[in-house]
Enzyme design. Structure first.
Site, PDB file in Angstrom:
ATOM      1  N   ASP A 199      46.627   7.829 -19.648  1.00 30.15           N
ATOM      2  CA  ASP A 199      46.590   8.663 -20.855  1.00 30.15           C
ATOM      3  C   ASP A 199      46.137  10.053 -20.427  1.00 30.15           C
ATOM      4  O   ASP A 199      46.007  10.323 -19.223  1.00 30.15           O
ATOM      5  CB  ASP A 199      45.623   8.027 -21.879  1.00 30.15           C
ATOM      6  CG  ASP A 199      45.994   8.370 -23.326  1.00 30.15           C
ATOM      7  OD1 ASP A 199      46.340   9.542 -23.587  1.00 30.15           O
ATOM      8  OD2 ASP A 199      45.915   7.474 -24.177  1.00 30.15           O
ATOM      9  N   ILE A 200      45.869  10.930 -21.373  1.00 28.73           N
ATOM     10  CA  ILE A 200      45.399  12.267 -20.991  1.00 28.73           C
ATOM     11  C   ILE A 200      43.994  12.149 -20.387  1.00 28.73           C
ATOM     12  O   ILE A 200      43.281  11.170 -20.647  1.00 28.73           O
ATOM     13  CB  ILE A 200      45.414  13.245 -22.194  1.00 28.73           C
ATOM     14  CG1 ILE A 200      44.516  12.745 -23.321  1.00 28.73           C
ATOM     15  CG2 ILE A 200      46.838  13.467 -22.676  1.00 28.73           C
ATOM     16  CD1 ILE A 200      44.311  13.785 -24.426  1.00 28.73           C
ATOM     17  N   THR A 245      40.867  11.187 -22.583  1.00 34.29           N
ATOM     18  CA  THR A 245      40.896   9.825 -23.132  1.00 34.29           C
ATOM     19  C   THR A 245      40.572   8.803 -22.044  1.00 34.29           C
ATOM     20  O   THR A 245      39.815   7.850 -22.269  1.00 34.29           O
ATOM     21  CB  THR A 245      42.288   9.542 -23.746  1.00 34.29           C
ATOM     22  OG1 THR A 245      42.527  10.530 -24.744  1.00 34.29           O
ATOM     23  CG2 THR A 245      42.369   8.173 -24.370  1.00 34.29           C
ATOM     24  N   THR A 258      54.253  -4.165  -8.770  1.00 33.25           N
ATOM     25  CA  THR A 258      54.932  -5.085  -7.841  1.00 33.25           C
ATOM     26  C   THR A 258      56.166  -5.744  -8.473  1.00 33.25           C
ATOM     27  O   THR A 258      56.926  -6.423  -7.785  1.00 33.25           O
ATOM     28  CB  THR A 258      53.954  -6.165  -7.331  1.00 33.25           C
ATOM     29  OG1 THR A 258      53.153  -6.617  -8.430  1.00 33.25           O
ATOM     30  CG2 THR A 258      53.047  -5.633  -6.264  1.00 33.25           C
ATOM     31  N   LEU A 301      42.980  -2.959 -16.852  1.00 31.47           N
ATOM     32  CA  LEU A 301      43.578  -2.428 -18.084  1.00 31.47           C
ATOM     33  C   LEU A 301      44.617  -1.349 -17.810  1.00 31.47           C
ATOM     34  O   LEU A 301      45.236  -0.841 -18.740  1.00 31.47           O
ATOM     35  CB  LEU A 301      42.475  -1.899 -19.014  1.00 31.47           C
ATOM     36  CG  LEU A 301      41.502  -2.967 -19.512  1.00 31.47           C
ATOM     37  CD1 LEU A 301      40.487  -2.366 -20.481  1.00 31.47           C
ATOM     38  CD2 LEU A 301      42.225  -4.133 -20.179  1.00 31.47           C
TER      39      LEU A 301
HETATM   40  O1  C5P Z   1      50.858 -14.517 -11.401  1.00 29.46           O
HETATM   41  P1  C5P Z   1      50.883 -13.349 -10.473  1.00 29.46           P
HETATM   42  O2  C5P Z   1      50.232 -13.618  -9.150  1.00 29.46           O
HETATM   43  O3  C5P Z   1      52.233 -12.695 -10.355  1.00 29.46           O
HETATM   44  O4  C5P Z   1      49.927 -12.307 -11.218  1.00 29.46           O
HETATM   45  C1  C5P Z   1      49.724 -11.032 -10.775  1.00 29.46           C
HETATM   46  C2  C5P Z   1      48.602 -10.392 -11.544  1.00 29.46           C
HETATM   47  O5  C5P Z   1      48.387  -9.109 -10.973  1.00 29.46           O
HETATM   48  C3  C5P Z   1      48.867 -10.170 -13.015  1.00 29.46           C
HETATM   49  O6  C5P Z   1      47.614 -10.323 -13.680  1.00 29.46           O
HETATM   50  C4  C5P Z   1      49.342  -8.742 -13.116  1.00 29.46           C
HETATM   51  O7  C5P Z   1      48.978  -8.125 -14.309  1.00 29.46           O
HETATM   52  C5  C5P Z   1      48.590  -8.101 -11.940  1.00 29.46           C
HETATM   53  N1  C5P Z   1      49.213  -6.925 -11.326  1.00 29.46           N
HETATM   54  C6  C5P Z   1      50.478  -6.935 -10.779  1.00 29.46           C
HETATM   55  N2  C5P Z   1      51.006  -5.794 -10.223  1.00 29.46           N
HETATM   56  C7  C5P Z   1      50.296  -4.685 -10.169  1.00 29.46           C
HETATM   57  C8  C5P Z   1      49.001  -4.663 -10.698  1.00 29.46           C
HETATM   58  C9  C5P Z   1      48.476  -5.827 -11.261  1.00 29.46           C
HETATM   59  O8  C5P Z   1      51.124  -7.976 -10.776  1.00 29.46           O
HETATM   60  N3  C5P Z   1      50.783  -3.613  -9.587  1.00 29.46           N
END
Ligand code: C5P
Length: 237
Positions: free
Chosen positions: A72-73, A76, A122, A68
């Site tokens: 936030d602060i 929270t 990424t 998720l």
């Molecule tokens: O389809 P793909 O391999 O690009 O999916 C990458 C998954 O990893 C997605 O669920 C995305 O929300 C998550 N993610 C990401 N980069 C991050 C953290 C999580 O792509 N830094």
């Protein structure tokens, strides 16, 4: 070089259920009946809510990584972490950009839940950082954020495979969670810092997030078997 002892274990791989609802999610689960590790992100969680997650954990015996990306602060985030802890999910994410106090509050609020810090998404590159006013390059920014995660007691960090080789010696025992996994010929889509599963494992990843590489594969079963085989042994020397 890979001094991360956690990687002597098989690398865990989380199937990213980036799908719109419970029905589609369970269709994918049915295709991989032996697989227990699933990542649920905002898209699915905002539709299913917590009861479906509880069922997958309690009745179906799955491990859920609830991604998720809390930011936030401190109060929270701490309160949200308590709710997720009670839900029984195994792993969740908070943004390291939320700062030290927020990370500390998250760590204090949890009992059994593992928490990893998101460093630089990424999907971002150096130009994107410049645009939002960050003058460091991606590697330096990830290193700086990793120190916050390590010093505040988080369990690890989400980072691209490209920074792994620098980071893994700096935080022994951490979980290195790597999204942006692509088999060489796959399109990178909206991801900018991608890596193959082989390289990610060899650079010290403990957990891979596998999304479109599997869910949009021509033959998902064959891709799943390939990944399972590759990851069973952990790092190859
Ligand atoms: O389809 P793909 O391999 O690009 O999916 C990458 C998954 O990893 C997605 O669920 C995305 O929300 C998550 N993610 C990401 N980069 C991050 C953290 C999580 O792509 N830094």
């Amino acid at each position: 070089m890979n001094p991360n002892p956690a990687n002597l274990q098989p690398t865990r791989f989380w199937i990213a259920l980036d799908v719109p609802d419970q029905k589609v999610a369970e269709q994918w689960m049915a295709r991989f009946p032996n697989h227990k590790d699933y990542k649920v992100g905002m898209e699915l969680f905002y539709r299913t809510g917590p009861d479906v997650i509880k069922k997958w954990i309690g009745e179906d015996g799955l491990s859920i990584f609830l991604d998720l990306k809390l930011h936030d602060i401190p109060r929270t985030v701490a309160a949200a972490i308590s709710q997720l802890d009670e839900l029984g999910v195994s792993l969740t994410t908070i943004h390291l950009m939320g700062g030290r106090a927020m990370c500390e509050a998250a760590v204090q609020a949890r009992t059994q839940l593992s928490i990893v810090g998101v460093s630089v998404l990424t999907s971002l590159g150096n130009d994107d950082l410049t645009m939002i006013g960050i003058s460091s390059n991606v590697a330096d920014q990830v290193t700086r954020l990793a120190a916050i995660g390590r010093d505040t007691g988080l369990d690890g960090i989400v980072l691209s495979g490209q920074e792994l080789i620098v980071l893994s010696p700096l935080w022994p025992g951490a979980r290195f969670v790597v999204p942006g996994i692509r088999k060489a010929p796959d399109p990178s889509n909206d991801q900018k810092r991608v890596i193959t599963p082989e390289k990610a494992v060899n650079y010290g990843a403990t957990d891979l997030v596998i999304g479109r590489t599997l869910l949009q594969a021509k033959d998902p079963q064959a891709t799943y078997q390939e990944l399972t085989k590759l990851l069973q042994g952990g790092k190859k020397s």
